[in-house]
Structures are given as structure tokens and as C-alpha cells.
Design a protein around this motif. Structure first.
Motif, PDB file in Angstrom:
ATOM      1  N   VAL A 106      -6.499  -8.457 -12.349  1.00  0.00           N
ATOM      2  CA  VAL A 106      -7.453  -9.156 -13.206  1.00  0.00           C
ATOM      3  C   VAL A 106      -8.541  -9.829 -12.369  1.00  0.00           C
ATOM      4  N   VAL A 107      -8.136 -10.516 -11.298  1.00  0.00           N
ATOM      5  CA  VAL A 107      -9.108 -11.200 -10.451  1.00  0.00           C
ATOM      6  C   VAL A 107     -10.057 -10.198  -9.812  1.00  0.00           C
ATOM      7  N   HIS A 108      -9.529  -9.042  -9.388  1.00  0.00           N
ATOM      8  CA  HIS A 108     -10.365  -8.020  -8.775  1.00  0.00           C
ATOM      9  C   HIS A 108     -11.350  -7.431  -9.786  1.00  0.00           C
ATOM     10  N   ARG A 109     -10.901  -7.283 -11.040  1.00  0.00           N
ATOM     11  CA  ARG A 109     -11.805  -6.777 -12.071  1.00  0.00           C
ATOM     12  C   ARG A 109     -12.981  -7.730 -12.243  1.00  0.00           C
ATOM     13  N   ALA A 110     -12.669  -9.027 -12.310  1.00  0.00           N
ATOM     14  CA  ALA A 110     -13.730 -10.025 -12.469  1.00  0.00           C
ATOM     15  C   ALA A 110     -14.667 -10.005 -11.265  1.00  0.00           C
ATOM     16  N   GLU A 111     -14.108  -9.888 -10.071  1.00  0.00           N
ATOM     17  CA  GLU A 111     -14.943  -9.831  -8.874  1.00  0.00           C
ATOM     18  C   GLU A 111     -15.833  -8.591  -8.897  1.00  0.00           C
ATOM     19  N   GLY A 112     -15.281  -7.470  -9.353  1.00  0.00           N
ATOM     20  CA  GLY A 112     -16.062  -6.243  -9.429  1.00  0.00           C
ATOM     21  C   GLY A 112     -17.230  -6.365 -10.391  1.00  0.00           C
ATOM     22  N   LEU A 113     -17.000  -6.999 -11.537  1.00  0.00           N
ATOM     23  CA  LEU A 113     -18.091  -7.218 -12.489  1.00  0.00           C
ATOM     24  C   LEU A 113     -19.155  -8.117 -11.879  1.00  0.00           C
ATOM     25  N   ASP A 114     -18.706  -9.125 -11.138  1.00  0.00           N
ATOM     26  CA  ASP A 114     -19.640 -10.033 -10.497  1.00  0.00           C
ATOM     27  C   ASP A 114     -20.460  -9.327  -9.420  1.00  0.00           C
ATOM     28  N   LEU A 115     -19.868  -8.325  -8.775  1.00  0.00           N
ATOM     29  CA  LEU A 115     -20.567  -7.567  -7.731  1.00  0.00           C
ATOM     30  C   LEU A 115     -21.552  -6.542  -8.299  1.00  0.00           C
ATOM     31  N   GLY A 116     -21.441  -6.260  -9.596  1.00  0.00           N
ATOM     32  CA  GLY A 116     -22.389  -5.340 -10.205  1.00  0.00           C
ATOM     33  C   GLY A 116     -21.782  -4.120 -10.853  1.00  0.00           C
ATOM     34  N   ALA A 117     -20.449  -4.082 -11.024  1.00  0.00           N
ATOM     35  CA  ALA A 117     -19.848  -2.986 -11.783  1.00  0.00           C
ATOM     36  C   ALA A 117     -20.276  -3.092 -13.242  1.00  0.00           C
ATOM     37  N   ASP A 118     -20.365  -1.951 -13.907  1.00  0.00           N
ATOM     38  CA  ASP A 118     -20.823  -1.924 -15.294  1.00  0.00           C
ATOM     39  C   ASP A 118     -19.696  -2.041 -16.303  1.00  0.00           C
ATOM     40  N   ASP A 119     -18.501  -1.619 -15.924  1.00  0.00           N
ATOM     41  CA  ASP A 119     -17.360  -1.656 -16.840  1.00  0.00           C
ATOM     42  C   ASP A 119     -16.114  -1.348 -16.026  1.00  0.00           C
TER      43      ASP A 119
ATOM     44  N   LEU B  87     -10.055 -10.945 -23.442  1.00  0.00           N
ATOM     45  CA  LEU B  87     -10.749 -11.140 -22.175  1.00  0.00           C
ATOM     46  C   LEU B  87     -10.288 -12.452 -21.568  1.00  0.00           C
ATOM     47  N   SER B  88      -9.965 -12.425 -20.299  1.00  0.00           N
ATOM     48  CA  SER B  88      -9.454 -13.612 -19.623  1.00  0.00           C
ATOM     49  C   SER B  88     -10.560 -14.635 -19.395  1.00  0.00           C
ATOM     50  N   ARG B  89     -10.148 -15.850 -19.087  1.00  0.00           N
ATOM     51  CA  ARG B  89     -11.121 -16.901 -18.780  1.00  0.00           C
ATOM     52  C   ARG B  89     -12.020 -16.480 -17.619  1.00  0.00           C
ATOM     53  N   LYS B  90     -11.412 -15.922 -16.568  1.00  0.00           N
ATOM     54  CA  LYS B  90     -12.190 -15.528 -15.401  1.00  0.00           C
ATOM     55  C   LYS B  90     -13.227 -14.457 -15.748  1.00  0.00           C
ATOM     56  N   GLU B  91     -12.822 -13.455 -16.548  1.00  0.00           N
ATOM     57  CA  GLU B  91     -13.752 -12.398 -16.951  1.00  0.00           C
ATOM     58  C   GLU B  91     -14.934 -12.977 -17.729  1.00  0.00           C
ATOM     59  N   LEU B  92     -14.634 -13.896 -18.651  1.00  0.00           N
ATOM     60  CA  LEU B  92     -15.699 -14.489 -19.454  1.00  0.00           C
ATOM     61  C   LEU B  92     -16.607 -15.382 -18.601  1.00  0.00           C
TER      62      LEU B  92
END
Length: 219
Positions: free
Chosen positions: A84-97, A169-174
Motif C-alpha cells: 500500500v505504501v509503495h502504491r502511494a509512493e508510486g502515485l506521488d512519483l507520477g504513476a497514472d494508476d 482508498l487508504s488514508r495515505k492514497e488519498l
């Protein structure tokens, strides 16, 4: 449509590339981050399907390299359930989904189409689910007879939830979707949810204890 699939698991790589090939995509496979990086320097792709856990150069490091050199090719992350944390980091880095293993090929194909539509331009300026509508330009939200103009942060939160209706959606993702890495995001997120519920109904955003929030079933 040329896609690069970066996946070190041979069985998953074969299954995904075959299924997407049958759907009309030209899929090339890279088994580690180094070879994927080389392929991306040498060829033009319309999409990258990127596993986070890779040998040599991991998926997040590769994504970081791409964005640092201003390569904005659309990227969908392939993740495990515990990342989950890695997913959030990936979105922050510019992943689209992202998609979570094990995933259905039908869902993956739908996510590919959705990301590609977003990259083609702002043809669709409204999101909806049930009786709820959100205008992305004016930030006006309607639900039945209720109508309200949301703040910029409230609209960003609603956009994140409406992009995945019925999914928690987790708190971190949001936080990532709404604030990026601002330090005060944890407390402000609750204020935003309270404000949206006050404007559009207390039952609109449902908390799943210990997991996060979701847009509940709407009539």
C-alpha cells in the motif's frame, strides 16, 4: 498500440502479454528494470505496465528515473496487496494508476483504456456514480436535489474516490491524491470528508475501519 510490460515473473508476463496481444496491443516484455530502462530509451511506447518488485532496478526507482528525465509515458503499476505504501509512493512519483495482483485481464484492459483517454486530453470533464455528479472544471457537485460548489481540495478528494467507485482508498492514497506530501495532510483529510458529507449527505463517503474510505452505493 505499443505497450512495455515490465514483469520478472515469467508466468504472469506470458499470460498478460498473450491476453493483451489477443486484444490488439503490441506488447513487449522486459524482465528487469535495467532492460526496461534501455528499451524506453530506444523505443517509443504508448503505455508502461510496471511491476514494483523487480531485480536490479526496482519499479519505483525506474519510475523516478523516467520522470526526472521528463519522460511522461503513461505508467500503470503492478503491485502486491501488501504494498500500500509503495502504491502511494508510486502515485506521488507520477504513476497514472495501479492494479493489484492477482488482477483480472478485463480490469487491466479497462484501466489501460481509461489512462489513455486521460492522456488524450480533457474530453470528459464530469465524473459520476449513481445520482452523484462532479464537474471537474467548476467543482460543482450534485446529488439528487443537493447542489454544492466544493473547495479545490474537496474536489480533488471526490475525484480520487469517484475514479474508483465502490473501492476502499487508504488514508495515505488519498493524502497523495489531494495534498502530495504536505505534513499536515493527516488532520486536514478528516476536515475535507466532514465538509463533503455536510454538503452532499452524511452517507456519501463511508469509512471502512482500519482500511480507508469509499464512495458508498448510490441510488
Amino acid at each position: 498500440m505499443k505497450l512495455l510490460l515490465v514483469e520478472d515473473d515469467e508466468m504472469i508476463a506470458e499470460a498478460v502479454s498473450t491476453a493483451l496481444g489477443d486484444a490488439g496491443y503490441d506488447v513487449q516484455v522486459a524482465r528487469d528494470g535495467d532492460s526496461a530502462n534501455s528499451a524506453l530509451r530506444e523505443h517509443a511506447y504508448q503505455m508502461v505496465l510496471l511491476d514494483i518488485t523487480l531485480p536490479r532496478v526496482d519499479g519505483l526507482s525506474l519510475l523516478r528515473l523516467l520522470r526526472l528525465r521528463e519522460d511522461w509515458v503513461p505508467v500503470i503499476l503492478i503491485t502486491a496487496r501488501h504494498e500500500v505504501v509503495h502504491r502511494a509512493e508510486g502515485l506521488d512519483l507520477g504513476a497514472d494508476d495501479y492494479v493489484v495482483k492477482p488482477f483480472d485481464i478485463v480490469e487491466l484492459a479497462a484501466r489501460i483504456r481509461a489512462v489513455l483517454r486521460r492522456h488524450r486530453g480533457p474530453a470528459v470533464r464530469q465524473l459520476g456514480y449513481g445520482s452523484l455528479r462532479l464537474d471537474l472544471e467548476s467543482r460543482e457537485a450534485t446529488r439528487g436535489e443537493r447542489r454544492a460548489v466544493l473547495t479545490a481540495h474537496e474536489a480533488a478528494l471526490m475525484q480520487a474516490l469517484l475514479a474508483r467507485p465502490g473501492e476502499v482508498l487508504s488514508r495515505k492514497e488519498l493524502q497523495v491524491r489531494v495534498y502530495g506530501k504536505e505534513a499536515d495532510a493527516r488532520s486536514s483529510l478528516d476536515v475535507l470528508i466532514h465538509g463533503i458529507r455536510r454538503k452532499l449527505g452524511a452517507d456519501l463517503i463511508r469509512n471502512v475501519r482500519g482500511a480507508g474510505w469509499m464512495i458508498d452505493e448510490l441510488g
